[in-house]
Design a protein around this motif. Structure first.
Motif, PDB file in Angstrom:
ATOM      1  N   ARG A   1      12.621  50.533  75.517  1.00  0.00           N
ATOM      2  CA  ARG A   1      11.705  49.412  75.729  1.00  0.00           C
ATOM      3  C   ARG A   1      10.418  49.589  74.935  1.00  0.00           C
ATOM      4  O   ARG A   1       9.877  48.641  74.377  1.00  0.00           O
ATOM      5  CB  ARG A   1      11.396  49.267  77.226  1.00  0.00           C
ATOM      6  N   VAL A   2       9.910  50.821  74.859  1.00  0.00           N
ATOM      7  CA  VAL A   2       8.690  51.091  74.094  1.00  0.00           C
ATOM      8  C   VAL A   2       8.924  50.841  72.610  1.00  0.00           C
ATOM      9  O   VAL A   2       8.130  50.175  71.939  1.00  0.00           O
ATOM     10  CB  VAL A   2       8.205  52.533  74.337  1.00  0.00           C
ATOM     11  N   VAL A   3      10.022  51.371  72.084  1.00  0.00           N
ATOM     12  CA  VAL A   3      10.338  51.239  70.658  1.00  0.00           C
ATOM     13  C   VAL A   3      10.517  49.776  70.271  1.00  0.00           C
ATOM     14  O   VAL A   3      10.123  49.348  69.180  1.00  0.00           O
ATOM     15  CB  VAL A   3      11.609  52.055  70.307  1.00  0.00           C
ATOM     16  N   ASN A   4      11.079  48.978  71.189  1.00  0.00           N
ATOM     17  CA  ASN A   4      11.344  47.566  70.902  1.00  0.00           C
ATOM     18  C   ASN A   4      10.226  46.643  71.372  1.00  0.00           C
ATOM     19  O   ASN A   4      10.411  45.426  71.457  1.00  0.00           O
ATOM     20  CB  ASN A   4      12.666  47.147  71.541  1.00  0.00           C
ATOM     21  N   ASN A   5       9.056  47.235  71.694  1.00  0.00           N
ATOM     22  CA  ASN A   5       7.860  46.473  72.062  1.00  0.00           C
ATOM     23  C   ASN A   5       8.065  45.578  73.290  1.00  0.00           C
ATOM     24  O   ASN A   5       7.515  44.478  73.379  1.00  0.00           O
ATOM     25  CB  ASN A   5       7.377  45.622  70.882  1.00  0.00           C
ATOM     26  N   ASN A   6       8.857  46.051  74.210  1.00  0.00           N
ATOM     27  CA  ASN A   6       9.037  45.330  75.467  1.00  0.00           C
ATOM     28  C   ASN A   6       7.753  45.440  76.292  1.00  0.00           C
ATOM     29  O   ASN A   6       7.245  46.540  76.511  1.00  0.00           O
ATOM     30  CB  ASN A   6      10.230  45.914  76.242  1.00  0.00           C
ATOM     31  N   PRO A   7       7.213  44.317  76.778  1.00  0.00           N
ATOM     32  CA  PRO A   7       5.934  44.368  77.488  1.00  0.00           C
ATOM     33  C   PRO A   7       6.041  44.990  78.886  1.00  0.00           C
ATOM     34  O   PRO A   7       5.010  45.343  79.482  1.00  0.00           O
ATOM     35  CB  PRO A   7       5.522  42.895  77.572  1.00  0.00           C
ATOM     36  N   ASN A   8       7.248  45.141  79.400  1.00  0.00           N
ATOM     37  CA  ASN A   8       7.419  45.629  80.771  1.00  0.00           C
ATOM     38  C   ASN A   8       7.379  47.156  80.859  1.00  0.00           C
ATOM     39  O   ASN A   8       8.284  47.792  81.404  1.00  0.00           O
ATOM     40  CB  ASN A   8       8.740  45.099  81.349  1.00  0.00           C
ATOM     41  N   VAL A   9       6.325  47.733  80.275  1.00  0.00           N
ATOM     42  CA  VAL A   9       6.125  49.187  80.336  1.00  0.00           C
ATOM     43  C   VAL A   9       4.642  49.421  80.629  1.00  0.00           C
ATOM     44  O   VAL A   9       3.772  48.816  79.993  1.00  0.00           O
ATOM     45  CB  VAL A   9       6.508  49.878  79.006  1.00  0.00           C
ATOM     46  N   LYS A  10       4.362  50.297  81.570  1.00  0.00           N
ATOM     47  CA  LYS A  10       2.973  50.598  81.921  1.00  0.00           C
ATOM     48  C   LYS A  10       2.254  51.230  80.725  1.00  0.00           C
ATOM     49  O   LYS A  10       2.843  52.027  79.997  1.00  0.00           O
ATOM     50  CB  LYS A  10       2.916  51.552  83.106  1.00  0.00           C
ATOM     51  N   PRO A  11       0.986  50.881  80.506  1.00  0.00           N
ATOM     52  CA  PRO A  11       0.229  51.442  79.379  1.00  0.00           C
ATOM     53  C   PRO A  11       0.250  52.964  79.339  1.00  0.00           C
ATOM     54  O   PRO A  11       0.376  53.558  78.265  1.00  0.00           O
ATOM     55  CB  PRO A  11      -1.187  50.893  79.595  1.00  0.00           C
ATOM     56  N   GLN A  12       0.123  53.608  80.497  1.00  0.00           N
ATOM     57  CA  GLN A  12       0.109  55.071  80.530  1.00  0.00           C
ATOM     58  C   GLN A  12       1.456  55.638  80.087  1.00  0.00           C
ATOM     59  O   GLN A  12       1.518  56.610  79.333  1.00  0.00           O
ATOM     60  CB  GLN A  12      -0.229  55.554  81.949  1.00  0.00           C
ATOM     61  N   THR A  13       2.543  54.994  80.523  1.00  0.00           N
ATOM     62  CA  THR A  13       3.883  55.436  80.123  1.00  0.00           C
ATOM     63  C   THR A  13       4.104  55.197  78.633  1.00  0.00           C
ATOM     64  O   THR A  13       4.660  56.048  77.923  1.00  0.00           O
ATOM     65  CB  THR A  13       4.953  54.680  80.936  1.00  0.00           C
ATOM     66  N   ARG A  14       3.665  54.049  78.156  1.00  0.00           N
ATOM     67  CA  ARG A  14       3.807  53.730  76.726  1.00  0.00           C
ATOM     68  C   ARG A  14       3.088  54.769  75.875  1.00  0.00           C
ATOM     69  O   ARG A  14       3.618  55.238  74.860  1.00  0.00           O
ATOM     70  CB  ARG A  14       3.228  52.327  76.458  1.00  0.00           C
ATOM     71  N   LYS A  15       1.865  55.161  76.310  1.00  0.00           N
ATOM     72  CA  LYS A  15       1.085  56.163  75.587  1.00  0.00           C
ATOM     73  C   LYS A  15       1.826  57.494  75.564  1.00  0.00           C
ATOM     74  O   LYS A  15       1.903  58.175  74.532  1.00  0.00           O
ATOM     75  CB  LYS A  15      -0.292  56.323  76.235  1.00  0.00           C
ATOM     76  N   LYS A  16       2.410  57.869  76.695  1.00  0.00           N
ATOM     77  CA  LYS A  16       3.127  59.135  76.798  1.00  0.00           C
ATOM     78  C   LYS A  16       4.352  59.152  75.864  1.00  0.00           C
ATOM     79  O   LYS A  16       4.629  60.156  75.202  1.00  0.00           O
ATOM     80  CB  LYS A  16       3.559  59.350  78.258  1.00  0.00           C
ATOM     81  N   VAL A  17       5.054  58.029  75.782  1.00  0.00           N
ATOM     82  CA  VAL A  17       6.234  57.940  74.904  1.00  0.00           C
ATOM     83  C   VAL A  17       5.816  58.019  73.437  1.00  0.00           C
ATOM     84  O   VAL A  17       6.434  58.743  72.647  1.00  0.00           O
ATOM     85  CB  VAL A  17       7.018  56.640  75.185  1.00  0.00           C
ATOM     86  N   PHE A  18       4.757  57.301  73.074  1.00  0.00           N
ATOM     87  CA  PHE A  18       4.304  57.341  71.686  1.00  0.00           C
ATOM     88  C   PHE A  18       3.847  58.743  71.280  1.00  0.00           C
ATOM     89  O   PHE A  18       4.069  59.183  70.142  1.00  0.00           O
ATOM     90  CB  PHE A  18       3.176  56.332  71.455  1.00  0.00           C
ATOM     91  N   GLU A  19       3.218  59.450  72.173  1.00  0.00           N
ATOM     92  CA  GLU A  19       2.796  60.822  71.880  1.00  0.00           C
ATOM     93  C   GLU A  19       4.004  61.718  71.659  1.00  0.00           C
ATOM     94  O   GLU A  19       4.004  62.580  70.762  1.00  0.00           O
ATOM     95  CB  GLU A  19       1.930  61.365  73.027  1.00  0.00           C
TER      96      GLU A  19
END
Length: 337
Positions: free
Chosen positions: A21-39
């Protein structure tokens, strides 16, 4: 070892579905989780597998572009317009040079289709029956760029080449020239060749001037063929007072041949052409020419293709863009008039 989505999920402490979901820019991801995945992605150097994503979505977000001559500045300008619009709509480009050879064009078309491109832009000369058959095997949209097919059944973006040539030759006629020769492209080329030849011929005939076969030479669009054609005209018992060239590059060859013969442009021979490539403003005297909006042709072609790929409504699939006569210093009236 290749880093996988599983490795990223384990590193970030989330599920593979969350990474997807993060890679495909799905909006249904919490900002903190998105940050953790990108890191985690940055630490591991993960790159999503575009091929796998394409197989899953049946879209590769890739467009194939067949270009006749990658070294030609005219086609480079078209490619720039294509690339800018492709980036705007998040498409990648595969650019293939076909060397103006039909066999290579057909081969490149088939190769691009085998690579599962989402659409195809074709820049070339004549669209033959072999081209049409290759296009028919495709289940993706195809747009002709800076060319058209004889029956006008395939979406296309171009100028009116006959009208452009007519305007150029008519300018010479308005200056008082009655002996006007043409350096043509191959007459098998519907645009740069045959259509521009037809424009030349129509302008001559509508002015009541005689059409003379010896005043037409066929070149190959290259500088050297402009020199060869001009030398032929200079060797005639009655040489022309003005030259219409189908392209800037051949026109510049003609100018240099005239100058090498100890003559002057435009005092002894006027020269006009079609294209308005960058070199038309580098030669001396500056070349009078009809401008094709090459960047716009590329940009509009790519935009039309995006509409077709997205199955949007297209009101006009055959787009004709305007041309413009650019007056510089290579044209004047004939001597003695």
């Amino acid at each position: 070892m290749t880093v996988t989505i599983y490795d990223v999920a384990r590193e970030a402490g989330v599920s593979m579905a969350t990474v997807s979901r993060v890679v495909n820019n799905n909006p249904n991801v919490k900002p903190q989780t998105r940050k953790k995945v990108f890191e985690a992605i940055e630490r591991l150097g993960y790159r999503p597998n575009a091929v796998a994503r394409g197989l899953a979505s049946k879209k590769t977000t890739t467009v194939g572009v067949v270009i006749p001559d990658i070294a030609n500045a005219i086609f480079a300008e078209v490619a720039r317009g294509i690339e800018d619009i492709a980036n705007m709509y998040h498409y990648n480009i595969i650019l293939c040079n076909a060397d103006k050879r039909k066999d290579k064009e057909i081969r490149v078309i088939n190769t691009l289709l085998e690579k599962q491109v989402d659409g195809l832009l074709f820049m070339g000369g004549a669209v033959t029956e072999e081209h049409v058959q290759a296009f028919k095997t495709s289940n993706v949209p195809i747009v002709l760029c800076a060319t058209t097919d004889e029956k006008s059944t395939i979406p296309s973006v171009d100028i009116d080449h006959e009208a452009a040539a007519f305007d150029a030759v008519n300018r010479l006629i308005q200056e008082g020239h009655t002996s006007i020769a043409m350096i043509s492209g191959t007459l098998q080329d519907p645009a740069n060749g045959y259509a521009r030849y037809q424009g030349y011929k129509r302008a001559i005939e509508e002015a009541g001037l005689p059409y003379r076969e010896e005043f037409v030479r066929v070149g190959n669009y290259k500088y050297e063929s402009g020199i060869d054609a001009m030398q032929y005209f200079l060797d005639l018992n009655e040489r022309p007072t003005a030259i219409f060239s189908a392209t800037d590059e051949m026109a510049i060859g003609a100018i240099h041949c005239i100058q090498d013969a100890g003559l002057n442009v435009p005092e002894d021979v006027s020269v006009i052409s079609v294209d308005n490539s960058r070199i038309s403003s580098m030669v001396r005297p500056l070349l009078t020419t009809v401008a094709q909006p090459m960047y716009d042709i590329g940009a509009v072609s790519m935009r039309l293709l995006t509409k077709l790929m997205k199955k949007e409504t297209v009101e006009n699939a055959k787009v004709t863009l305007p041309h413009e006569l650019i007056t510089r210093r290579s044209v004047t009236g004939p001597k003695g008039k």
